[in-house]
Design an enzyme around this catalytic site. Sequence first.
Site, PDB file in Angstrom:
ATOM      1  N   LYS A 241       0.905  -0.987   0.216  1.00 29.23           N
ATOM      2  CA  LYS A 241      -0.012   0.241   0.095  1.00 29.23           C
ATOM      3  C   LYS A 241       0.850   1.273  -0.041  1.00 29.23           C
ATOM      4  CE  LYS A 241      -4.078   2.096   2.278  1.00 29.23           C
ATOM      5  NZ  LYS A 241      -5.185   1.980   3.225  1.00 29.23           N
ATOM      6  N   ASP A 242       2.112   1.413   0.896  1.00 28.68           N
ATOM      7  CA  ASP A 242       2.816   2.392   0.887  1.00 28.68           C
ATOM      8  C   ASP A 242       3.441   2.429  -0.605  1.00 28.68           C
ATOM      9  OD1 ASP A 242       2.250   3.158   3.332  1.00 28.68           O
ATOM     10  OD2 ASP A 242       4.121   2.091   4.123  1.00 28.68           O
TER      11      ASP A 242
END
Lengths: 405, 184
Positions: A241-242
């Site tokens: 996600k990052d």
Amino acid sequence: MSAPAFNNKIIKWIDERIPLFTVLDHSTSSYPTPKNLNYWWNFGSLALFALVIMIMTGIVLAMNYTGHTSMAFDSVERIMRDVNYGWLLRYLHMNGASFFFICVYVHIFRGLYYGSYKAPREILWWLGLLIYLAMMATAFMGYVLPWGQMSFWGATVITNLFSAVPVVGNFIVTWLWGGFAVDNPTLNRFFSLHYLLPFVIFALVFLHLVALHTSKSGNPSGIEIKGPQDTIMFHPYYTIKDLYGVGVFLLVFMGFVFFAPNFFGEPDNYIPANPMVTPPHIVPEWYYLPFYAILRAIPDKLGGVIAMFGAILVLFALPWLDSSKVRSGRFRPVFKWFFWLFLADCFVLGWIGGKPAEGNYIPIGQAATFWYFFHLLVVLPLLGRLEKPLALPASISASVLKEKA
Amino acid sequence: MAHSTTAAPSGSSQGESRRDFLLIATSAVGAVGTALAVWPFVHSMNPAADTLALSTTEVDLSKVAEGMAITVTWQGKPVFVRHRTADEIKSAEEAPLSDLREPTPDKDRVQKPEWLILVGICTHLGCIPMGQKASDPRGDFGGWFCPCHGSHYDTSGRIRKGPAPLNLVVPKYTFLTDSQIRIG
């Protein structure tokens, strides 16, 4: 901490002597992270990414920069024209500073909305504020290095803030300058400190992460992790996600680097510094504007300086000023509105900070300054006592499942 | 400390106070020594000898006609030299001291009334006030106006309005002849 079992013999051999892989495992793979983090939680890792960009570009820029008043401006122009990819590295560094601040401001306001500063995360919050202060000092000194008109006059105005200190003010200013005006000794030491401070920031980021991994990440619901059903592993779920966030960040960031590289800059800084001519309108970089507005709102020199530094220092007391037991703004129906008002107030301060100190801008700036302090010192302590929060969900897991239904 | 007291060979309060003395004395010497060692680092950031050496500037006044002003450099700072008109001198002398933020009579700020010599740095945050050129704004009191944060100075360089706390500084200077001064 219990060491995970490693299969690889070399890794095992190293880990028994220095637990690098155990630490790595604890802080990524097996680090339990709330499963309900939204995209506002991306900006911490984005800020770290921006810091890495700044350090990497900074190191190579320093190889071509000359920290002397007679050569600094030309050495920057040489980087732009002659050094291979110098233009790219400098524009990455220039815009990187702005994007670092954008990430950090989003990160800070995320914390303000979701009550991330509340127990047991007070020290985590303080470390973040220290990073922010170190960033402001670093950015200020970096802006002086190209030795343009705004570099010189920005340095003059900001260092003169210290002359407001009673009795010893002028000695402090002479000491900061290493002379009787901003001059070569000043430029030299700023270069030295500008190179040092990012590594101090890096160390503070490390401590920030240690504190984070001790108290564990907060989350949008504001309730603590109660068991494994509330969490997922950091890796691979949040690493991916990052990483997605980094992709979006790069899209916007590189858009500015390639198509509007001077958007955040001041044209006056492409005029070499001239100690005999003050530009008609000195504006600091955009990320200082709210504080610059507070400085100018107080019609007294010492008072203005105290208010400006106070505006940041008061944030250190935030965990105690906000008396509400409920962390997340999601369950605080009245706080929510005050939060948005406060955010708007900060934008008004930023707008006023970029305007000349005349006419209607003065009372607007004073009203916005008043509200900034009123919100933090009066509204927050009272709200916690007067406001009736909404019912909290039973757990992180329950809050997520309820949203689905 | 109860454990160490019972474990200590002497076991008396005598022994403990001697230990305390050594601890305090060592810490004190260490603290003073550290403070002394820090001083060279701090002082290295103060103006160096070559910076201090460039400390005087001589100015020829003969070319500055009445009503004109020139700016010279002294210690890297601009210095305003203004040949005041009779009107300017009059308004500076007649300003009531009660109107002033830093009350100083005009006669204490000049050696010869027609020559006003000032460090041209706003006492607020160090910008250079406007008013040296005929086309510059001179503020509400006919002296100087600082464009950065709106400070107004009068014809004696005294702060009259705006955020600056003090009057423009009068540097140390001497008349070498009737038409020449040395600043510093």
